[in-house]
Design an enzyme around this catalytic site. Structure first.
Site: not given
Ligand SMILES: *Cc1c(COP(=O)(O)O)cnc(C)c1O
Length: 396
Positions: A71-72, A180, A202, A238, A325
């Site tokens: 997500g990041s 989320q 995840h 990759t 975080c």
């Molecule tokens: C967990 C989360 C992220 C980050 O996702 P990762 O896959 O852990 O990098 C970004 N935004 C929100 C709202 C999240 O809950």
């Protein structure tokens, strides 16, 4: 009893995702960019995963799905792309919320240093932004509006279809961090006028380190990772075929079971909220109705969230204070502060994030232990004593 109530931080990996992962590691382990037979078989697996993801969010075309490391990365790429591409057209303004994930907020900070102007809107006290404020914030030179689908700390769901319609009307790009929301709430990128969307495996029973950036065809992306021509040249490295396939499998399963899971989880959520509601000087944070099915964020005045968390951990209950975080910093949650929760109440906040595997017995156990521990810690707190003696004003 051991109760896992920290699903907003991460979920366990499902059987389906695990089996897909292992199957691909064994049987689809070639480089999908290799031209030989096994390479092409693996490439087909990857194409199938992209199709599943596209279908889950009603993307018009599977080539609008870019696999990332999570997500990041997807958040970073969405913001950096919109900003850097549209800068050449004289657009240097970005609109977002002060309660976004740090993947968004820190990227916006970086863009500010590059000369962009950022308007960070604050939500109303229920954690939801007023769409009129979004409309009013958009200027001639606005490149992008980025507003999260649902908040990771206090669960409030933003009015995404309305914001999408406003952005379309104004001709401004719209990105949403749906990390989320994916597999938990219905998402239709076309009907909701979403141009870019981030998700992460995840958070819906897939593996960690795998995510997706959806970008509507016609949107130009800039690379965050430079190198080979994978992901239509927009994300080098990759391809993680097993991880991507596991993401797709988990998403497909999550979407198929979404209604039933949400119904069950929301009933557990409401049972927990109800059970905590008789603790004096405590309060639910975030909208009680427009919230993620599993999210319960509660403030208890006169105690430290971290102390409660550790005491609950001793009793087998896994939850969070603020977001995972920021759990190493002692600053109160930027999300709760951003929606106007008083600092004393923000310090005493706990987040329980449930899912469909939790039970009523577990919820009742949480309720019992929170009552006990809050009472115990208040008894030991000099801060609470001052409140009780009237030397300090209650904020809740
Ligand atoms: C967990 C989360 C992220 C980050 O996702 P990762 O896959 O852990 O990098 C970004 N935004 C929100 C709202 C999240 O809950």
């Amino acid at each position: 009893m051991r109760v896992y109530a920290d699903n907003a931080a991460t979920t366990y990996i499902s059987e389906t995702a695990m089996n897909t992962l292992v199957d691909c590691l064994k049987n689809y382990n070639s480089n999908p960019n290799s031209l030989h037979t096994e390479g092409q078989i693996t490439a087909e697996k990857l194409a199938e995963s992209r199709e599943k993801v596209a279908k889950a969010i009603n993307a018009a075309n599977p080539n609008e799905i870019y696999f990332t490391s999570g997500g990041s990365e997807a958040d970073n790429q969405a913001l950096l792309s919109a900003a850097r591409v549209l800068k050449d057209k004289g657009k240097k303004h970005l609109v977002s919320l002060n309660i976004e994930h740090h993947a968004i907020l820190h990227t916006l900070k970086k863009l500010e240093k590059e000369g962009f102007e950022v308007t960070l809107l604050a939500p109303e006290s229920n954690g939801i932004v007023d769409v009129n404020k979004v409309r009013d914030a958009i200027r001639e030179d606005t490149a992008l509006v980025s507003i999260m689908f649902a908040n990771n700390e206090m669960g409030a769901i933003q009015p995404i279809p309305e914001i999408g319609a406003i952005c379309k009307e104004k001709g401004v790009l719209f990105h949403t961090d749906a990390v989320q929301a994916a597999a938990h709430l219905p998402i239709d990128v076309q009907a909701m006028n979403i141009d870019m969307l981030s998700m992460s495996a995840h958070k819906f029973h897939g593996p960690k380190g795998v995510g997706v950036l959806y970008a509507r065809n016609g949107i130009r992306l800039v690379n965050v990772i430079e190198g080979g021509a994978q992901e239509r040249g927009k994300r080098a490295g990759t391809c993680n075929v097993p991880g991507n396939a596991a993401l797709a499998a988990a998403l497909e399963e999550g979407v198929a079971n979404m209604e039933a899971n949400a119904k069950k989880t929301a009933a557990l959520r409401d049972r927990l909220i109800q059970g905590l509601s008789d603790i004096p000087h405590s309060k639910l944070n975030g909208d009680p109705v427009k919230r993620l099915p599993g999210n319960v964020n509660y403030s208890f005045e006169g105690v430290e969230g971290e102390s409660l968390l550790l005491a609950l951990d001793e009793e087998g209950i896994r939850c969070s204070s603020g977001s995972a975080c920021t759990s190493e910093s002692l600053d109160p949650s930027h999300v709760l502060m951003g929606m106007g929760v008083p600092v004393e109440a923000a310090h005493g906040s706990l987040r329980f994030s449930l899912n469909e595997e939790n039970t009523e017995e577990e919820v009742d156990y949480i309720i019992e232990k929170v009552h006990e521990i809050v009472a115990l810690y208040r008894k030991m707190s000099p801060f609470w004593e001052e409140l009780e003696k009237g030397e300090r004003e209650h904020v809740i």
